[in-house]
Design an enzyme around this catalytic site. Sequence first.
Site, PDB file in Angstrom:
ATOM      1  N   ASP A   1     -34.042  16.877  25.528  1.00  0.00           N
ATOM      2  CA  ASP A   1     -33.630  18.105  24.913  1.00  0.00           C
ATOM      3  C   ASP A   1     -34.503  18.586  23.675  1.00  0.00           C
ATOM      4  O   ASP A   1     -35.183  17.633  23.154  1.00  0.00           O
ATOM      5  CB  ASP A   1     -32.161  18.006  24.207  1.00  0.00           C
ATOM      6  CG  ASP A   1     -31.504  19.589  24.552  1.00  0.00           C
ATOM      7  OD1 ASP A   1     -32.212  20.311  24.900  1.00  0.00           O
ATOM      8  OD2 ASP A   1     -30.391  19.397  24.520  1.00  0.00           O
TER       9      ASP A   1
ATOM     10  N   GLU B   1     -38.376  22.553  20.188  1.00  0.00           N
ATOM     11  CA  GLU B   1     -38.742  23.752  20.006  1.00  0.00           C
ATOM     12  C   GLU B   1     -38.821  24.268  18.511  1.00  0.00           C
ATOM     13  O   GLU B   1     -39.747  24.723  18.079  1.00  0.00           O
ATOM     14  CB  GLU B   1     -37.728  24.957  20.610  1.00  0.00           C
ATOM     15  CG  GLU B   1     -37.448  24.786  22.041  1.00  0.00           C
ATOM     16  CD  GLU B   1     -36.435  23.826  22.443  1.00  0.00           C
ATOM     17  OE1 GLU B   1     -36.292  23.668  23.765  1.00  0.00           O
ATOM     18  OE2 GLU B   1     -35.761  23.785  21.591  1.00  0.00           O
TER      19      GLU B   1
ATOM     20  N   ASP C   1     -29.957  27.217  27.240  1.00  0.00           N
ATOM     21  CA  ASP C   1     -28.438  27.639  27.212  1.00  0.00           C
ATOM     22  C   ASP C   1     -28.355  28.967  27.493  1.00  0.00           C
ATOM     23  O   ASP C   1     -28.866  29.976  26.974  1.00  0.00           O
ATOM     24  CB  ASP C   1     -28.189  27.356  25.691  1.00  0.00           C
ATOM     25  CG  ASP C   1     -28.346  25.980  25.246  1.00  0.00           C
ATOM     26  OD1 ASP C   1     -28.400  25.030  26.062  1.00  0.00           O
ATOM     27  OD2 ASP C   1     -28.428  25.803  23.903  1.00  0.00           O
TER      28      ASP C   1
END
Length: 806
Positions: free
Chosen positions: A451, A454, A518
């Site tokens: 995960d 970024e 998400d």
Amino acid sequence: MKFTDGLWLLKDGVKPAFGLTVTDVQTHDSGVDLRVATRPIRHRGDTLGGPLLFVNLNSPSEGIIGLKVKHFGGLAPQKADFELFPDVPPTPPNLSTSKNPTSTTITSGPLSAVVSTVPGQYGIDFVPTSDPKHILTFAGPKSQAVVNLPSKWAAMSASNAGVMATDVSANPAGVSLPEFLRYILIELNLAGGELIYGAGEGFGGVVKNGQAISVWNRDGGTSSEQQYKSVPFYLSSRGYGVFVNHPGEVELEVGSEKMSRVGISVVGEELEVFVIYGPTPKEVLRRYTQLTGRPGLPPLWTFGLWLSTSFLTDYDEKTVSGFLQGMRDRKCDVRVMHFDCFWMKQYEWCNFTFDPDMFPNPAEYLRSIKEKFGVRVCVWINSYISQGSSLFQEGLEGGYFIKRTNGDVWQWDQWQPGLAVVDFTNPAACKWYGDKLRALLDLGVDCFKTDFGERIPHANVKYFDGSDPYKMHNYYTQLYNKLVFNVLQERLGEHEAVLFARSATAGGQRFPVHWGGDCESTWEAMSETLRGNLSLTLSGFGFASHDIGGFEGHPPREIYMRWCAYGAFSSHTRLHGSASYRVPWNYDTENDTSASKALAKFIDAKHRLSPYIYAAAIEAHETGVPVQRHTMLEFPADRTTLHLDQQFMLGQSLLVAPVFTTDDRDTEYYVPAGKWTSFWDSSKVVQGPSWVKEKVAYDDLPVLVRENSLLLVGKSGLGKPDWDFNDGLEARVYELSEGASVEAVVPGGKSTEKAATLKAERKDGKVTVKVVNGSLKGWSATLFAQGSGSHLSTVTAGDDGASFTL
């Protein structure tokens, strides 16, 4: 970046120097070098001073021509560059050059670039070698420039206005820009009717025309213009693609500054782009993934159902075992059990240690659920180390974290308290981080959800190896995912590693799988995830997934059921949410278990289609053509398909149309030319081209099989995707035309092994199906043809295969 104020004016203070006249041409074995003046050259006095553009045309591989525009060439070498040809060597370009009084041409197999050397008319046409009058695109007069831009116009760029630059913890010094920023600009023509795709995982329109795109990774969810996976590559409907060989921020103006141009600009002194020829979009992707890396091949078991604990939910051993038993009882067979963040103690992410209060003996527990439920195990990780983690001090003492320019460790409080970011340019940090993962593999973990990646600092920081932080912002995810993927591969073997990754850049397709990030639990977000998946797979990625039911919020039953159908026919299928579970009985009632039954139906269908889907996965790995693909990849000549963004092809034979409405309202989807047979009901045959409008039950999904297809399926009730394809395989022949033949590969189930090749052929009204390569036993063939009366005929194959007479 926009430099102009309408057609005639420049923005205040903008000072461009456009390439106008070629003053010198040098041809050599590796290409062409040009010197291009940025002012009219009337006499020798005009040659005093610059700027002068130093332009290079080259060809790294057949059908690809590079264009590099350089201003100052004395800058120190910068690390963090894309790795080119990492998997497949380049194809010799058979490069040739030629000159005449008005032009110079460089040819690389099927693609040529013609440079105008007429004074004052410098430009470059990119043309098919076989048809030089057909211009694919061109950089016309005043389409290449070095530009001095007042920094006020760049203040709102993604790199300068984003949280990593403006947050006081991320960058205490604040954003401080010089008076002017230096840009290099290349503009390529955008023809009338030409459509642009790709550029990473954009959640807006799949067609990018009219969009200003910042190729800069950000954690913004699917409902914003930000992207988790920014890829400096775009694909044109005119049969070519463009790769921008720059890992830092690339700003694309796709008909959004000048309607007939794609503007490509970067901060710096040089810019290189590669124009990649097709002529088909599939061929463009093949060449592009040869250049940046082929999609990795995930193991067969990954194509089953992934069930997550969800994010903020409470769970322990009892919860997880209860979920797995409940899914088994409802025939919603789970192949991968994913443990999200709270498998570790709160405030301690990442410490790579199971929370002892919830999982007192993790090795024994993982062993037990694998044995009882036949699942693989995935755990959540990221590359951030909380100050509350027991590993923080190790990383601090070892020098394993990204640092500020004053030598302090870079830290902030977003996500985890005082978190630091692992510096993957440090070999010792890579070994340290990798060893933590190896210990989890020893424990029984099979794969990792990588995960984040970024929000990587770029302002006032430094890396161990001196890499440019500006370039590393996007490129960091490549090092992160590559390290984790390689840890898995070294332990499990080639084609046995898989990630569930959120961030990526060009080349990230080598380390699958990627999911869309998400999203909300709404109809609109379901559409966003599909658009994001299609854009991603048009950017060189072979596989794509999403959170079934949405991540944020609790989906209404009707949205959950629709999303289950869509998710089951995506390349990878995962049930995951934030504060609520995604097990189907949460959407059932005492008197209505249709959510569970629908999910069971769709997962069973995906298991049955496993030979077909895995053959498509092998194709993606070998050619770059994705499993879940935009319809235009299969039908580029059908202009209607160019705009579709609510349906897709799964492989080359299945058209899938997710439904974004309730069962009492019509859904609409487009069927290209030919006969299309419903996968569920063979009596339903649609003649295309046509639009179909119909109401669809919640336990249904429009899935149509293309004519002249040979579809390999298994029997019902298999319970997993990795079954023995040599046991009970059914070869389905759909609407085979007279004189036509079609082949289908039967995968071996491991790596790229091909156990057999089946061939169906129709001649003089007789259809035959036989094994032409390898061997296959215990298989049958089914013919679907309107001319057979009942539409359906099945025979068991003998030594000579199977045959049907129409």
